[in-house]
Design an enzyme around this catalytic site. Structure first.
Site, PDB file in Angstrom:
ATOM      1  N   GLU A 174      -6.474  -0.175  -6.125  1.00 36.10           N
ATOM      2  CA  GLU A 174      -6.605   0.624  -5.654  1.00 36.10           C
ATOM      3  C   GLU A 174      -7.493   1.772  -5.829  1.00 36.10           C
ATOM      4  O   GLU A 174      -5.966   2.396  -5.593  1.00 36.10           O
ATOM      5  CB  GLU A 174      -7.694   0.417  -3.868  1.00 36.10           C
ATOM      6  CG  GLU A 174      -7.804  -1.249  -3.769  1.00 36.10           C
ATOM      7  CD  GLU A 174      -6.620  -1.811  -3.077  1.00 36.10           C
ATOM      8  OE1 GLU A 174      -5.861  -1.495  -2.904  1.00 36.10           O
ATOM      9  OE2 GLU A 174      -6.894  -3.274  -2.636  1.00 36.10           O
ATOM     10  N   HIS A 193       1.347  -1.254  -0.021  1.00 40.25           N
ATOM     11  CA  HIS A 193      -0.283   0.233  -0.307  1.00 40.25           C
ATOM     12  C   HIS A 193       0.733   1.434  -0.456  1.00 40.25           C
ATOM     13  O   HIS A 193       1.771   1.225   0.471  1.00 40.25           O
ATOM     14  CB  HIS A 193      -1.050   0.240   1.404  1.00 40.25           C
ATOM     15  CG  HIS A 193      -2.188  -0.968   1.514  1.00 40.25           C
ATOM     16  ND1 HIS A 193      -3.677   0.038   1.348  1.00 40.25           N
ATOM     17  CD2 HIS A 193      -2.593  -1.849   0.509  1.00 40.25           C
ATOM     18  CE1 HIS A 193      -4.608  -0.787   1.084  1.00 40.25           C
ATOM     19  NE2 HIS A 193      -3.685  -1.880   0.866  1.00 40.25           N
TER      20      HIS A 193
END
Length: 316
Positions: free
Chosen positions: A105, A37
């Protein structure tokens, strides 16, 4: 079934991730997942170290196999760079490395200012990215002029003897079928037998299927649910919001619709070995070959002790 531990980069600083890896190996876990991330999901998680630095350090503190769960090789980092990072990781881990990939994402991938593509375009980008990565792993100079990516006179010199496998994440029918077509394995987070069946029927055959779930170890189920709600309320955010919301504050806003009691639906809360065994059994019955458990909150050593003392012996 292989039982592994999931290192949550969104919640723990690098030194703590390394300590967890050492603890997982001592407790008897057989492999590691690690998330990739740029941002945490919500501010309460509070971390997000660069995964490739952590993966390098992991090679020096334990010998467990490592899978990225998952890397998005399409926007934030060009697939040619991911190819080099994964090749180096496979060398450091002496072949015990799997590149897990997915379409990502907006939370992590929008940061350079590019528009967030529609789902079909993201799948197309992922397929081309995997093609570029594998071409570079062959070791020759690569020139690639595709729809989404350009590579000119690029060669990866530091490579493992055998290229690492690429496992592909998928939840919808199109992404699962892509995983079956281009992946060496499949990654999911749901104990859904239909997803596994679709993957295998679409060409996945007997390729490995990995999945993971979250836990919140605590003295009671209620205390575990409180910790889970404090750290991971985004786990209750439904539908495609997890793919399209661009920042932690947006996830915090969406998570206002999540009730604390809902955390017990997606987390194993508390300190019950039976609850963990029941969750693992769901994944086994769904047809997964490997399952990875992540702890949230400060009591990860308690989870390791529980698995070493009760869960893993009963599974074996």
């Amino acid at each position: 079934m292989k039982i592994g531990y999931f290192l949550s980069s969104e919640e723990y600083a690098p030194a703590e991730l390394l300590a967890q890896a050492r603890g997982a190996e001592r407790a008897g876990f057989e492999a590691l997942w690690i998330s990739d991330h740029y941002h945490p999901w919500v501010e309460a998680q509070g971390q997000s170290p660069f995964v490739w630095s952590t993966i390098g350090a992991l090679s020096q503190v334990c010998r467990l196999p490592v899978t990225t769960a998952v890397t998005c090789p399409t926007m934030r980092i060009h697939p040619a760079v991911i190819a080099q990072a994964a090749a180096t990781s496979a060398v450091l881990h002496e072949g015990r490395f799997v590149l897990g990939v997915g379409t990502g994402e907006a939370l992590n991938e929008h940061i350079l200012g590019a528009a967030w593509p529609q789902a079909d375009v993201r799948l197309e980008m992922l397929a081309e990215a995997v093609e570029v990565i594998r071409e570079l792993w062959r070791g020759s100079f690569v020139n690639h002029h595709g729809r989404h990516y350009t590579v000119e006179h690029a060669r990866i010199y530091t490579r493992p003897d055998t290229p690492p496998p690429i496992y592909v994440s998928g939840f919808g029918s199109k992404s699962i079928e892509l995983a079956a077509r281009i992946g060496d394995g499949y990654i999911s987070t749901k104990p859904d037998a239909e997803m596994v069946r679709r993957f295998r029927d679409a060409g996945g055959g007997d390729k490995p299927c990995q999945a993971g779930f979250k836990a919140a170890y605590a003295d009671s189920a209620d205390e575990g649910a409180r910790i889970a709600y404090e750290r991971w309320p985004n786990a209750g955010v439904p539908g495609e919001l997890s793919q399209v919301l661009p920042s932690p504050r947006h996830f915090e806003q969406a998570a206002q619709l999540v009730r604390p009691e809902m955390m017990k639906e997606s987390f194993v809360c508390g300190n019950s070995a039976d609850a963990h065994l029941e969750m693992i059994d769901k994944y086994a019955k769904a047809g997964f070959d490997e399952v990875y458990v992540a702890n949230t909150g400060p009591h990860w050593q308690g989870l390791f002790d529980l698995y070493q003392r009760e869960v893993l012996p009963r599974l074996r």
